[in-house]
Design a protein around this motif. Sequence first.
Motif, PDB file in Angstrom:
ATOM      1  N   VAL A   1      13.083   3.312  17.080  1.00  0.00           N
ATOM      2  CA  VAL A   1      13.255   4.506  17.987  1.00  0.00           C
ATOM      3  C   VAL A   1      14.792   4.966  17.969  1.00  0.00           C
ATOM      4  N   ALA A   2      14.535   6.328  18.223  1.00  0.00           N
ATOM      5  CA  ALA A   2      15.701   7.317  18.208  1.00  0.00           C
ATOM      6  C   ALA A   2      16.047   7.478  19.720  1.00  0.00           C
ATOM      7  N   GLU A   3      17.420   7.157  19.992  1.00  0.00           N
ATOM      8  CA  GLU A   3      17.722   7.784  21.609  1.00  0.00           C
ATOM      9  C   GLU A   3      18.856   8.763  21.494  1.00  0.00           C
ATOM     10  N   ARG A   4      18.818   9.619  22.514  1.00  0.00           N
ATOM     11  CA  ARG A   4      19.620  10.675  22.791  1.00  0.00           C
ATOM     12  C   ARG A   4      20.982   9.948  23.040  1.00  0.00           C
ATOM     13  N   ASP A   5      22.092  10.243  22.506  1.00  0.00           N
ATOM     14  CA  ASP A   5      23.631   9.616  23.046  1.00  0.00           C
ATOM     15  C   ASP A   5      23.804   9.596  24.335  1.00  0.00           C
ATOM     16  N   GLU A   6      23.714  10.749  24.913  1.00  0.00           N
ATOM     17  CA  GLU A   6      24.347  10.695  26.212  1.00  0.00           C
ATOM     18  C   GLU A   6      23.547  10.168  27.292  1.00  0.00           C
ATOM     19  N   ASP A   7      22.492   9.945  27.162  1.00  0.00           N
ATOM     20  CA  ASP A   7      21.486   9.140  28.150  1.00  0.00           C
ATOM     21  C   ASP A   7      20.728   7.981  27.844  1.00  0.00           C
ATOM     22  N   ALA A   8      20.478   7.844  26.594  1.00  0.00           N
ATOM     23  CA  ALA A   8      19.551   6.686  25.885  1.00  0.00           C
ATOM     24  C   ALA A   8      18.261   6.844  26.041  1.00  0.00           C
ATOM     25  N   THR A   9      17.718   8.403  26.249  1.00  0.00           N
ATOM     26  CA  THR A   9      16.330   8.664  26.453  1.00  0.00           C
ATOM     27  C   THR A   9      15.944   8.625  24.983  1.00  0.00           C
ATOM     28  N   VAL A  10      14.824   8.048  24.841  1.00  0.00           N
ATOM     29  CA  VAL A  10      13.977   7.919  23.744  1.00  0.00           C
ATOM     30  C   VAL A  10      13.291   9.346  23.227  1.00  0.00           C
ATOM     31  N   ILE A  11      13.675   9.897  21.860  1.00  0.00           N
ATOM     32  CA  ILE A  11      13.364  11.337  21.723  1.00  0.00           C
ATOM     33  C   ILE A  11      12.549  11.054  20.254  1.00  0.00           C
ATOM     34  N   GLY A  12      12.562   9.942  19.761  1.00  0.00           N
ATOM     35  CA  GLY A  12      11.755   9.850  18.552  1.00  0.00           C
ATOM     36  C   GLY A  12      11.428   8.241  18.080  1.00  0.00           C
ATOM     37  N   CYS A  13      10.173   8.047  17.471  1.00  0.00           N
ATOM     38  CA  CYS A  13       9.705   6.694  17.294  1.00  0.00           C
ATOM     39  C   CYS A  13       8.877   6.797  15.918  1.00  0.00           C
ATOM     40  N   GLY A  14       8.784   5.613  15.137  1.00  0.00           N
ATOM     41  CA  GLY A  14       8.014   5.462  14.319  1.00  0.00           C
ATOM     42  C   GLY A  14       7.938   4.146  13.611  1.00  0.00           C
ATOM     43  N   ALA A  15       6.779   3.762  13.051  1.00  0.00           N
ATOM     44  CA  ALA A  15       6.729   2.338  12.703  1.00  0.00           C
ATOM     45  C   ALA A  15       6.423   2.100  11.352  1.00  0.00           C
ATOM     46  N   LEU A  16       6.773   0.856  10.572  1.00  0.00           N
ATOM     47  CA  LEU A  16       6.543   0.444   9.335  1.00  0.00           C
ATOM     48  C   LEU A  16       5.571  -0.648   9.362  1.00  0.00           C
ATOM     49  N   HIS A  17       4.432  -0.564   8.927  1.00  0.00           N
ATOM     50  CA  HIS A  17       3.684  -1.788   8.742  1.00  0.00           C
ATOM     51  C   HIS A  17       3.334  -2.114   7.413  1.00  0.00           C
ATOM     52  N   VAL A  18       3.492  -3.353   7.236  1.00  0.00           N
ATOM     53  CA  VAL A  18       3.296  -4.101   5.766  1.00  0.00           C
ATOM     54  C   VAL A  18       2.064  -4.446   5.711  1.00  0.00           C
ATOM     55  N   MET A  19       1.391  -3.809   4.622  1.00  0.00           N
ATOM     56  CA  MET A  19       0.014  -4.066   4.263  1.00  0.00           C
ATOM     57  C   MET A  19      -0.221  -4.882   3.061  1.00  0.00           C
ATOM     58  N   TRP A  20       0.678  -5.151   2.175  1.00  0.00           N
ATOM     59  CA  TRP A  20       0.462  -5.907   1.104  1.00  0.00           C
ATOM     60  C   TRP A  20       1.909  -6.266   0.530  1.00  0.00           C
ATOM     61  N   GLU A  21       2.120  -7.329  -0.344  1.00  0.00           N
ATOM     62  CA  GLU A  21       3.380  -7.568  -0.856  1.00  0.00           C
ATOM     63  C   GLU A  21       4.303  -6.588  -1.516  1.00  0.00           C
ATOM     64  N   ASP A  22       3.707  -5.227  -1.849  1.00  0.00           N
ATOM     65  CA  ASP A  22       4.420  -4.098  -2.417  1.00  0.00           C
ATOM     66  C   ASP A  22       4.132  -2.885  -1.754  1.00  0.00           C
ATOM     67  N   LEU A  23       3.375  -2.878  -0.384  1.00  0.00           N
ATOM     68  CA  LEU A  23       2.841  -1.797   0.106  1.00  0.00           C
ATOM     69  C   LEU A  23       2.867  -1.987   1.614  1.00  0.00           C
ATOM     70  N   ALA A  24       3.439  -0.766   2.175  1.00  0.00           N
ATOM     71  CA  ALA A  24       3.755  -0.661   3.586  1.00  0.00           C
ATOM     72  C   ALA A  24       3.225   0.950   4.091  1.00  0.00           C
ATOM     73  N   GLU A  25       2.924   0.963   5.139  1.00  0.00           N
ATOM     74  CA  GLU A  25       2.344   2.410   5.871  1.00  0.00           C
ATOM     75  C   GLU A  25       3.454   3.137   6.992  1.00  0.00           C
ATOM     76  N   VAL A  26       3.932   4.043   6.700  1.00  0.00           N
ATOM     77  CA  VAL A  26       4.482   4.850   7.940  1.00  0.00           C
ATOM     78  C   VAL A  26       3.608   4.852   9.039  1.00  0.00           C
ATOM     79  N   ARG A  27       3.750   4.619  10.268  1.00  0.00           N
ATOM     80  CA  ARG A  27       2.835   4.946  11.346  1.00  0.00           C
ATOM     81  C   ARG A  27       3.471   5.410  12.362  1.00  0.00           C
ATOM     82  N   THR A  28       2.872   6.170  13.431  1.00  0.00           N
ATOM     83  CA  THR A  28       3.251   6.835  14.565  1.00  0.00           C
ATOM     84  C   THR A  28       4.474   7.335  14.602  1.00  0.00           C
ATOM     85  N   LEU A  29       4.893   8.151  13.449  1.00  0.00           N
ATOM     86  CA  LEU A  29       6.111   8.998  13.505  1.00  0.00           C
ATOM     87  C   LEU A  29       6.025  10.169  14.361  1.00  0.00           C
ATOM     88  N   ALA A  30       6.733  10.333  15.518  1.00  0.00           N
ATOM     89  CA  ALA A  30       6.814  11.235  16.498  1.00  0.00           C
ATOM     90  C   ALA A  30       8.163  11.437  17.004  1.00  0.00           C
TER      91      ALA A  30
END
Length: 155
Positions: free
Chosen positions: A34-63
């Motif tokens: 997650v990304a937080e705003r410096d002044e008040d720690a409000t979450v302003i962004g998120c994203g996930a990395l899901h490993v699918m296989w030994e050499d492959l992952a997926e970017v998910r839920t980037l907002a």
Amino acid sequence: MSAVRRLVGPYVSEGILLDKAPVTLYEDIQEFWVAERDEDATVIGCGALHVMWEDLAEVRTLAVDPAVKGAGVGHELLDKLLETARWLGVSRVFCLTFEVDFFSKRGFREIGETPVDRDVYRELLRSYDEGVAEFLGLERVKPNTLGNSRMLLHL
């Protein structure tokens, strides 16, 4: 978790992101940055990395909070996800997205077929993860993926 749901909600309403049940988000929370705003720690962004296989992952839920869109938060999150992929030894990162320009600027390229060999494909079929089913292009999830572009980045 409520901050992630708050960020994702508007994108789900617009059909840009798939809705995820709270239980799924809790199960996958260790994949998120997650990304937080410096002044008040409000979450302003998120994203996930899901490993699918030994050499492959997926970017998910980037907002990103619409109030800070265009400020580079999404790029910083994607950088962190790709850094994590490299740290894990992943050499390819996949995404299923409507934001083709955003990902293209980072080196992702549109793909057609599922970029795994037959043996890996068979193993991935055993997964219960809906994102893996979307990656494989299974018929049961096709309504979820209409209009999305399948993109891949070689690290």
